[in-house]
Design an enzyme around this catalytic site. Sequence first.
Site, short mmCIF file in Angstrom:
data_model
loop_
_atom_site.label_atom_id
_atom_site.label_comp_id
_atom_site.label_asym_id
_atom_site.label_seq_id
_atom_site.Cartn_x
_atom_site.Cartn_y
_atom_site.Cartn_z
N ARG A 1 8.41 -1.77 1.58
CA ARG A 1 6.97 -1.49 1.44
C ARG A 1 6.44 -2.05 0.12
O ARG A 1 5.28 -2.44 0.02
CB ARG A 1 6.69 0.02 1.55
CG ARG A 1 7.37 0.85 0.48
CD ARG A 1 6.96 2.32 0.53
NE ARG A 1 7.90 3.11 -0.27
CZ ARG A 1 7.59 4.25 -0.86
NH1 ARG A 1 6.38 4.74 -0.76
NH2 ARG A 1 8.50 4.91 -1.56
N GLU B 1 -5.76 7.46 12.93
CA GLU B 1 -5.03 6.22 13.17
C GLU B 1 -5.57 5.44 14.36
O GLU B 1 -5.61 4.21 14.34
CB GLU B 1 -3.53 6.52 13.37
CG GLU B 1 -2.83 7.10 12.14
CD GLU B 1 -3.09 8.57 11.90
OE1 GLU B 1 -3.67 9.24 12.80
OE2 GLU B 1 -2.73 9.09 10.82
N ARG C 1 10.87 3.14 3.35
CA ARG C 1 10.43 3.83 2.15
C ARG C 1 11.40 3.61 0.99
O ARG C 1 10.99 3.47 -0.15
CB ARG C 1 10.34 5.34 2.43
CG ARG C 1 9.81 6.16 1.26
CD ARG C 1 9.96 7.66 1.51
NE ARG C 1 11.36 8.07 1.44
CZ ARG C 1 11.97 8.47 0.32
NH1 ARG C 1 11.32 8.52 -0.81
NH2 ARG C 1 13.25 8.82 0.34
#
Lengths: 318, 275
Positions: free
Chosen positions: A7, A54, A163
């Site tokens: 990310r 979303e 992550r």
Amino acid sequence: MKDGATRDGYGAALQDFGDNPKVVVLDAGVSDSTRSKKFGDKFPDRFFNMGISEGDMVCTAAGLATAGKVAFATSFACFLLGRTMDQILVSVAYSNTNVKLVGTHTGIAVGPDGPTAQMIVDLAYTRAMPNLTVIQPADYEEAYQATKTLINHNGPVYFRLGRSKVKGLYDSSYKFEIGKGSVLREGSDAVIIATGVMVQESLAAAELLKAENIDVSVVNISTIKPLDNELVANQARKTGAVITAEDHNVFGGLGDAVLDSLANQDIMVPFRKVGVEDTFAETGSQDQLFEKYGLSASHIAATVKEVLAKKTASQASI
Amino acid sequence: MTVCTDDIASLEQEAKEVRRQSLQIIHDAGSGHPGGSLSGADILTALYFGGIMQFDASNPKDPARDRFVLSKGHATGLLYTVLARAGFFPQEDLVGYRKINSKRNLSGHPHPKTPGVEIATGSLGQGLSVAHGIALSARLDGLDFKVYTLLGDGELQEGQIWEAAMSAQKFKTNNLIAIVDFNKVAQDNITKDLKDLEPLEDKWSAFGWEVIRIDGHNMTEVMGALKRPLDKTRPRVIIADTVKGKGVSFMEGKTAWHGVAPGDEDLERALKELE
């Protein structure tokens, strides 16, 4: 080679290459965590924080794309995909809009937030959609380069990011290309075909196996769809044994993609998938979960040995 | 030959022709959605033939064009009829409606392969967000085009409509015009009994939209609302009270005519009423 989360490579590339006026980035209220905020801070006019909605974000991105933008719609993968399958199917895949769906925090590597935050079915969702390209980089550099590539690529893509920090695998001499896998280690006994965070686990497994005089190839498949069939075939033929590794359910992800590829190319070799065994994991650290749910380097190494035993048996029967 | 006019009587006549042709192609296809096509006919006629939308049918991808998104994607009998009459493709190609190997990809629900269609719809609730995204793009490119979307009333039961309503409020999107074809009838039941939408004006107002409510079959009111200058800081919703199946007595207000094509006899009766 730079250590870092994929990310982070995404956020850095958006910042570095986002001056292209066609680029727009959307987020659903988690831009600090997804790193899309890096773009928003630098190019506020082309950044749209849509709040926690979303479905609206994905369709707004599709609308922007129909008007000539390349729209990066970003959120945690579990919400981005889990909540918007229909929006993606109709407004992105079927409409063939230039939307890059960017899902971060994938797999059980997410850890303590537990199964609601651990997206393990997204590859199955996205692979099943016509028109959609599916990409998962394995380290910071690859994520950075892939993001740059996606800015100039036309068509819908699911971009799967993680992550947690991963060890650097590539330096800047690497050239990411959609549809091309890369061999990180050449071996002769078996090939481990891995994606995402599991590439580093597979390399660690290869080290464990080396100590036992087992010599394996490790392949990074960063484009899961369309799959690099040629590379899969070459490695399968060369080593005669295939193990796949992914932080995803064993159904519908990389393992199934490789299995399809082998079958379609009439390559019959001993084969095993390493992945989440059709179960929900639980809370815990990444290391604890990888150990308990069979994604650790030692588990991959054990699976390789299992496959090698089959290979030996099948060779004996010939 | 369709002309662009703001003459009310001419537009009313055109709307009648649009209704006739919509029913004809649904009949010829053997399936489709007549009720919601008839209820939206006056609105689409005004948009495309009343000089409201700026477009060049021979250049359907012109970046400066006004956009239309059929959020209630099942009303393709109406949409394709209007697009053909507006010159996006020859009217002869309407024979491909809902047929395999359709020359203009005239699927049961729209897809952008059809000239004049911006995006696929058919799963209710998505079109307002898409229209909003297109509208935002105008701002980025320094263009002043407008984006219109036709919503069904049953569709307002989808939560995403209200997500999009909040988004357009947040971004003060002033080139977005949503039109609710409030025909009061959905597939299963009357909309009110499925889930009541009223007080609908208050809902949109509370979401920060400029609200205009009109009789969606009164061409003077339809044109008046569409011509009214836009607010500088707010999106606009036009709530058009309509009648499902409008113009054909035996279809009006009937759930039964949501998704059933008229047979030969019904078509003949309907066309007679629409003379």
